[in-house]
Motif scaffolding. Structure first.
Motif, PDB file in Angstrom:
ATOM      1  N   ASN A  23     -38.689  25.546 -11.568  1.00  0.00           N
ATOM      2  CA  ASN A  23     -37.925  26.858 -11.682  1.00  0.00           C
ATOM      3  C   ASN A  23     -37.668  27.450 -10.488  1.00  0.00           C
ATOM      4  O   ASN A  23     -37.871  26.904  -9.301  1.00  0.00           O
ATOM      5  N   ILE A  24     -36.634  28.454 -10.649  1.00  0.00           N
ATOM      6  CA  ILE A  24     -36.322  29.305  -9.394  1.00  0.00           C
ATOM      7  C   ILE A  24     -36.997  30.563  -9.482  1.00  0.00           C
ATOM      8  O   ILE A  24     -36.046  31.306 -10.344  1.00  0.00           O
ATOM      9  N   GLY A  25     -38.065  30.792  -8.962  1.00  0.00           N
ATOM     10  CA  GLY A  25     -38.712  32.301  -9.097  1.00  0.00           C
ATOM     11  C   GLY A  25     -38.251  32.895  -7.831  1.00  0.00           C
ATOM     12  O   GLY A  25     -37.390  32.858  -7.280  1.00  0.00           O
ATOM     13  N   VAL A  26     -39.359  33.942  -7.745  1.00  0.00           N
ATOM     14  CA  VAL A  26     -39.103  34.797  -6.305  1.00  0.00           C
ATOM     15  C   VAL A  26     -40.266  34.471  -5.474  1.00  0.00           C
ATOM     16  O   VAL A  26     -40.404  35.405  -4.436  1.00  0.00           O
ATOM     17  N   SER A  27     -40.985  33.632  -5.516  1.00  0.00           N
ATOM     18  CA  SER A  27     -42.134  33.287  -4.512  1.00  0.00           C
ATOM     19  C   SER A  27     -41.369  33.167  -3.142  1.00  0.00           C
ATOM     20  O   SER A  27     -40.407  32.470  -3.277  1.00  0.00           O
ATOM     21  N   HIS A  28     -41.576  33.691  -2.096  1.00  0.00           N
ATOM     22  CA  HIS A  28     -41.156  33.635  -0.874  1.00  0.00           C
ATOM     23  C   HIS A  28     -39.933  34.297  -0.725  1.00  0.00           C
ATOM     24  O   HIS A  28     -39.288  33.874   0.383  1.00  0.00           O
ATOM     25  N   ILE A  29     -39.427  35.017  -1.673  1.00  0.00           N
ATOM     26  CA  ILE A  29     -38.001  35.742  -1.481  1.00  0.00           C
ATOM     27  C   ILE A  29     -38.140  36.747  -0.203  1.00  0.00           C
ATOM     28  O   ILE A  29     -36.939  36.738   0.315  1.00  0.00           O
ATOM     29  N   GLU A  30     -39.094  36.899   0.102  1.00  0.00           N
ATOM     30  CA  GLU A  30     -39.077  37.952   1.266  1.00  0.00           C
ATOM     31  C   GLU A  30     -38.453  37.229   2.598  1.00  0.00           C
ATOM     32  O   GLU A  30     -37.716  37.716   3.526  1.00  0.00           O
ATOM     33  N   GLY A  59     -34.130  23.350 -17.443  1.00  0.00           N
ATOM     34  CA  GLY A  59     -32.477  23.534 -18.056  1.00  0.00           C
ATOM     35  C   GLY A  59     -32.614  24.962 -18.795  1.00  0.00           C
ATOM     36  O   GLY A  59     -31.564  25.513 -18.923  1.00  0.00           O
ATOM     37  N   ASP A  60     -33.633  25.616 -18.801  1.00  0.00           N
ATOM     38  CA  ASP A  60     -33.921  27.042 -19.286  1.00  0.00           C
ATOM     39  C   ASP A  60     -33.852  27.856 -17.990  1.00  0.00           C
ATOM     40  O   ASP A  60     -33.427  29.272 -18.508  1.00  0.00           O
ATOM     41  N   ASP A  61     -33.841  27.445 -16.940  1.00  0.00           N
ATOM     42  CA  ASP A  61     -33.677  28.487 -15.830  1.00  0.00           C
ATOM     43  C   ASP A  61     -32.238  28.723 -15.665  1.00  0.00           C
ATOM     44  O   ASP A  61     -31.305  28.050 -15.912  1.00  0.00           O
ATOM     45  N   ASP A  62     -31.924  29.811 -15.441  1.00  0.00           N
ATOM     46  CA  ASP A  62     -30.402  30.435 -15.343  1.00  0.00           C
ATOM     47  C   ASP A  62     -29.629  29.717 -14.098  1.00  0.00           C
ATOM     48  O   ASP A  62     -28.342  29.712 -13.939  1.00  0.00           O
ATOM     49  N   LEU A  63     -30.342  29.515 -13.246  1.00  0.00           N
ATOM     50  CA  LEU A  63     -29.404  28.711 -12.015  1.00  0.00           C
ATOM     51  C   LEU A  63     -29.379  27.303 -11.845  1.00  0.00           C
ATOM     52  O   LEU A  63     -28.424  26.812 -11.340  1.00  0.00           O
ATOM     53  N   LEU A  64     -30.395  26.748 -12.431  1.00  0.00           N
ATOM     54  CA  LEU A  64     -30.288  24.901 -12.358  1.00  0.00           C
ATOM     55  C   LEU A  64     -29.093  24.499 -13.293  1.00  0.00           C
ATOM     56  O   LEU A  64     -28.759  23.241 -12.607  1.00  0.00           O
ATOM     57  N   PRO A  65     -28.812  24.996 -14.223  1.00  0.00           N
ATOM     58  CA  PRO A  65     -27.976  24.042 -15.221  1.00  0.00           C
ATOM     59  C   PRO A  65     -26.607  23.922 -14.559  1.00  0.00           C
ATOM     60  O   PRO A  65     -25.750  23.004 -14.664  1.00  0.00           O
ATOM     61  N   SER A  66     -26.321  24.435 -13.454  1.00  0.00           N
ATOM     62  CA  SER A  66     -24.903  24.351 -12.535  1.00  0.00           C
ATOM     63  C   SER A  66     -24.740  23.091 -11.602  1.00  0.00           C
ATOM     64  O   SER A  66     -23.785  22.704 -11.475  1.00  0.00           O
ATOM     65  N   GLY A  79     -36.610  21.688 -21.260  1.00  0.00           N
ATOM     66  CA  GLY A  79     -36.928  23.057 -21.526  1.00  0.00           C
ATOM     67  C   GLY A  79     -37.221  23.084 -23.077  1.00  0.00           C
ATOM     68  O   GLY A  79     -37.322  22.046 -24.031  1.00  0.00           O
ATOM     69  N   GLN A  80     -36.955  24.391 -23.531  1.00  0.00           N
ATOM     70  CA  GLN A  80     -37.231  24.948 -24.964  1.00  0.00           C
ATOM     71  C   GLN A  80     -35.763  24.861 -25.799  1.00  0.00           C
ATOM     72  O   GLN A  80     -35.709  25.069 -26.929  1.00  0.00           O
ATOM     73  N   LYS A  81     -34.810  24.945 -24.949  1.00  0.00           N
ATOM     74  CA  LYS A  81     -33.345  25.198 -25.526  1.00  0.00           C
ATOM     75  C   LYS A  81     -32.952  23.837 -26.225  1.00  0.00           C
ATOM     76  O   LYS A  81     -33.161  22.926 -25.800  1.00  0.00           O
ATOM     77  N   GLY A  82     -32.186  24.040 -27.147  1.00  0.00           N
ATOM     78  CA  GLY A  82     -31.469  22.773 -27.944  1.00  0.00           C
ATOM     79  C   GLY A  82     -30.769  22.113 -26.996  1.00  0.00           C
ATOM     80  O   GLY A  82     -30.677  20.688 -27.561  1.00  0.00           O
ATOM     81  N   ASP A  83     -30.267  22.172 -26.111  1.00  0.00           N
ATOM     82  CA  ASP A  83     -29.353  21.387 -25.430  1.00  0.00           C
ATOM     83  C   ASP A  83     -30.158  20.395 -24.189  1.00  0.00           C
ATOM     84  O   ASP A  83     -29.227  19.818 -23.375  1.00  0.00           O
TER      85      ASP A  83
END
Length: 228
Positions: A23-30, A59-66, A79-83
């Protein structure tokens, strides 16, 4: 990695054949400034990839499908989405175990996990995708996953006296804390559910907002008392 420039060095040393980004979270975003920068830094693990190499991505992360059809390396999404190529359906928690159905192009399989948390279903999908890529039998991989009991201080559930404890003191980020609150909310109990929470660090100038959002999420869970 927790700072800019670390992943290119690691990639140059390790020269991985296969990578996974959960996933792309916010850990270490500082230190990294934004989720987009975190994503770019993580994807430096592909610096030495070619057409024969594979990235397994959430694939459910908003940044990775690119990164699909990127022209440089192969991708598989879960992921949990159909595609998604590896998909989880019918997720449910019963008697401390998490049950779900895995659906891929090649097989459909029911499995369960001893470790708590719906988020670990996603981790299991990633592990199954890695197993397939490495030629491991899917049923053998599922059996091994069903026997995995996690790591110390990361969502470990144990009983002492009349109390049941959920120990998630290894580290904290908004994603991991929300996952811990969800596990606490679904852990069977005859009494109260009490959350004891500490600070989440390395979140940069938006740290108050991330703490607030985590608190709001906590109000949606079945938790009786919170100590901060």
């Amino acid at each position: 990695m927790s700072e800019p420039g670390e992943m290119p060095k690691i990639a140059a040393i390790a020269r991985p054949d296969l990578g996974v980004v959960t996933n792309i979270g916010v850990s270490h975003i500082e230190n990294l400034g934004s989720r987009e920068n975190i994503c770019a830094e993580k994807m430096h693990m592909t610096d030495f990839f070619g057409p024969e190499n594979l990235m397994i991505l959430n694939g459910d992360d908003d940044l990775l499908p690119s990164y699909k059809d990127n022209g440089r390396f192969r991708t598989v999404f879960y992921g949990q989405k159909g595609d998604n190529a590896y998909r989880a359906e019918n997720i449910r928690v019963e008697n401390g175990r998490t049950y779900f159905t895995v659906i891929t192009q090649n097989y459909t399989m029911d499995m369960s996990l001893a470790i708590p948390g719906v988020h670990n279903v996603m981790n299991a999908l990633a592990a199954l995708a890695v197993a397939d890529a490495c030629g491991v039998d899917a049923k053998a991989a599922a059996q091994a996953l069903s026997e995995f009991h996690g790591f110390a201080r990361r969502l470990q559930i144990f009983e002492k006296g009349d109390y049941t404890y959920v120990d998630d003191t290894y580290n904290a980020s908004p994603d991991s804390m929300k996952a811990a609150l969800q596990v606490l909310s679904t852990t069977p109990t005859q009494g109260r559910r009490i959350a004891v929470l500490a600070d989440m660090l390395e979140l940069g100038p938006n740290a108050p907002q991330y703490h607030y959002e985590t608190g709001v999420y906590g109000t949606t869970q079945k938790i009786d008392q919170v100590f901060i």
